[in-house]
Design an enzyme around this catalytic site. Structure first.
Site, mmCIF file in Angstrom:
data_model
loop_
_atom_site.group_PDB
_atom_site.id
_atom_site.type_symbol
_atom_site.label_atom_id
_atom_site.label_comp_id
_atom_site.label_asym_id
_atom_site.label_seq_id
_atom_site.Cartn_x
_atom_site.Cartn_y
_atom_site.Cartn_z
ATOM 1 N N GLY A 233 0.954 1.275 -4.131
ATOM 2 C CA GLY A 233 1.641 0.258 -4.927
ATOM 3 C C GLY A 233 2.828 0.771 -5.710
ATOM 4 O O GLY A 233 3.631 -0.022 -6.234
ATOM 5 N N VAL B 74 0.802 -1.223 0.000
ATOM 6 C CA VAL B 74 0.000 0.000 0.000
ATOM 7 C C VAL B 74 0.840 1.281 0.000
ATOM 8 O O VAL B 74 0.275 2.370 -0.042
ATOM 9 C CB VAL B 74 -0.962 0.029 1.203
ATOM 10 C CG1 VAL B 74 -2.048 -1.014 1.040
ATOM 11 C CG2 VAL B 74 -0.214 -0.146 2.516
ATOM 12 N N TYR B 75 2.146 1.183 0.055
ATOM 13 C CA TYR B 75 2.959 2.395 0.019
ATOM 14 C C TYR B 75 2.782 3.080 -1.336
ATOM 15 O O TYR B 75 3.028 2.478 -2.386
ATOM 16 C CB TYR B 75 4.437 2.073 0.241
ATOM 17 C CG TYR B 75 4.796 1.635 1.650
ATOM 18 C CD1 TYR B 75 3.874 1.653 2.688
ATOM 19 C CD2 TYR B 75 6.095 1.208 1.945
ATOM 20 C CE1 TYR B 75 4.222 1.253 3.967
ATOM 21 C CE2 TYR B 75 6.451 0.808 3.224
ATOM 22 C CZ TYR B 75 5.507 0.829 4.229
ATOM 23 O OH TYR B 75 5.849 0.423 5.496
ATOM 24 N N ALA B 76 2.366 4.339 -1.284
ATOM 25 C CA ALA B 76 2.115 5.118 -2.505
ATOM 26 C C ALA B 76 1.202 4.354 -3.466
ATOM 27 O O ALA B 76 1.380 4.384 -4.680
ATOM 28 C CB ALA B 76 3.414 5.509 -3.192
#
Length: 325
Positions: free
Chosen positions: A56, A52-54
């Site tokens: 994907g 879920v960082y940025a």
């Protein structure tokens, strides 16, 4: 950089990890490439991200750098699943379907055929623990995951998951947990760290610099180029801008002045050498800041300074919690 075993496993990782929370967002491709190159050149191996960082993009960016910039085999690639990525029955959570869908998505974005360390990003009250861990076992048996760990689990949750894996024949043992841990956030010492020591999980601290506050840069103001000035990360940093934190930061600055080093290096060395800790995960704003973190590799805090920092940042224990040795 010194290498350490992750928990009771045979997996060796560098005693500092490179975090990618801002990659694909505030941190662009060129800066990410420079950070990864500098980290690996210094002997770093553990690179941590999440699906879920940025949204994907952090995984996509990291996947594009592997092999092209750094050989895949030089990196211990860690990512996470559970957090919600999109609406729909398999868009998040710790169900078997959601986890295995998340794994396939991570493999695609990272452009790899396996994850070295796959971590459950959070506990899911809505899903039986047995179902969640059975999905982890399936992922390991498939060869798409080599080692499994946890993140942000409470002490009883950590112990429950580790005990289940130890009791089920053929289950994949859990080797680590990633939790917030720093001089400003020592609550994990009450229950999480003792559970990890008992069950043989290595601790990977996130935000080991107190969300940047332990660098000392927020003592008098908020630098315009800092995360504290960001609309996105401002509240994240603000949590540790308290009177108590100010006293701890001053102690870190005083220690750094006496040792002829930076507050960043002192704070990082303190948490790196706590019981159970294997590798703090550092997310740097830029390569210059990352190189500042790498200075901690050559620093071992004298006993007197460590005791002073322990005292000023001490965490309260109550019945029936126990204090670490």
């Amino acid at each position: 950089m010194e290498q350490r075993h992750l928990g009771r496993s045979g997996l060796l990782v560098s005693r500092m990890g490179l975090g990618t929370l801002t990659w694909g967002g505030d941190t662009g491709a060129d800066e990410a490439a420079a950070q990864l190159a500098a980290f690996v050149e210094a002997g770093g191996t553990l690179v941590d991200t999440a699906d879920v960082y940025a949204d994907g993009e952090a995984e996509r960016l990291l996947g594009g750098l592997l092999d092209d910039l750094v050989p895949r085999e030089r990196v211990v690639l860690a990512t996470k699943a559970v957090a919600r990525r999109h609406d729909g029955p398999f868009g998040g959570g710790a169900s078997r379907g959601a986890l295995l869908a998340a794994l396939e998505g991570s493999l695609t974005r990272l452009d790899t055929d396996h994850i070295d360390l796959w971590q459950l990003h959070a506990w899911d009250d809505a899903v039986p623990l047995e179902e969640t861990l059975a999905a982890v076992d399936a992922a390991v048996r498939s060869g798409k995951v080599r080692y499994a760990g946890l993140s942000n689990y409470a002490g009883w949750q950590t112990a429950s998951a580790a005990a289940r894996q130890a009791s089920v024949p053929g289950a994949a043992p859990l080797v680590s947990t990633q939790v917030e841990y720093s001089l400003l956030e020592r609550g994990v010492e009450r229950e999480v760290v003792p559970a990890c020591l008992h069950h043989g999980l290595g601790v990977l601290p996130w935000a080991p610099l107190g969300r940047g506050v332990l660098t000392g840069k927020y003592r008098t103001s908020t630098p315009a180029d800092s995360r504290g000035a960001s609309a996105v990360f401002g509240p994240y940093v603000e949590r540790h801008r308290t009177d108590r934190a100010a006293r701890i930061v001053q102690a870190v600055v005083t220690a750094a002045d006496g040792l002829g080093t930076s507050p960043l290096a002192v704070a990082l060395a303190w948490v790196r050498d706590r019981p159970g800790v294997v590798a703090p995960v550092v997310g740097a704003r830029d390569t210059l800041q990352l190189r500042g973190s790498l200075v901690a590799e050559d620093l071992t805090l004298p006993a007197a300074i460590r005791a002073a920092l322990d005292d000023v940042s001490g965490v309260e224990f109550g019945y029936p919690e126990r204090r670490l040795p």
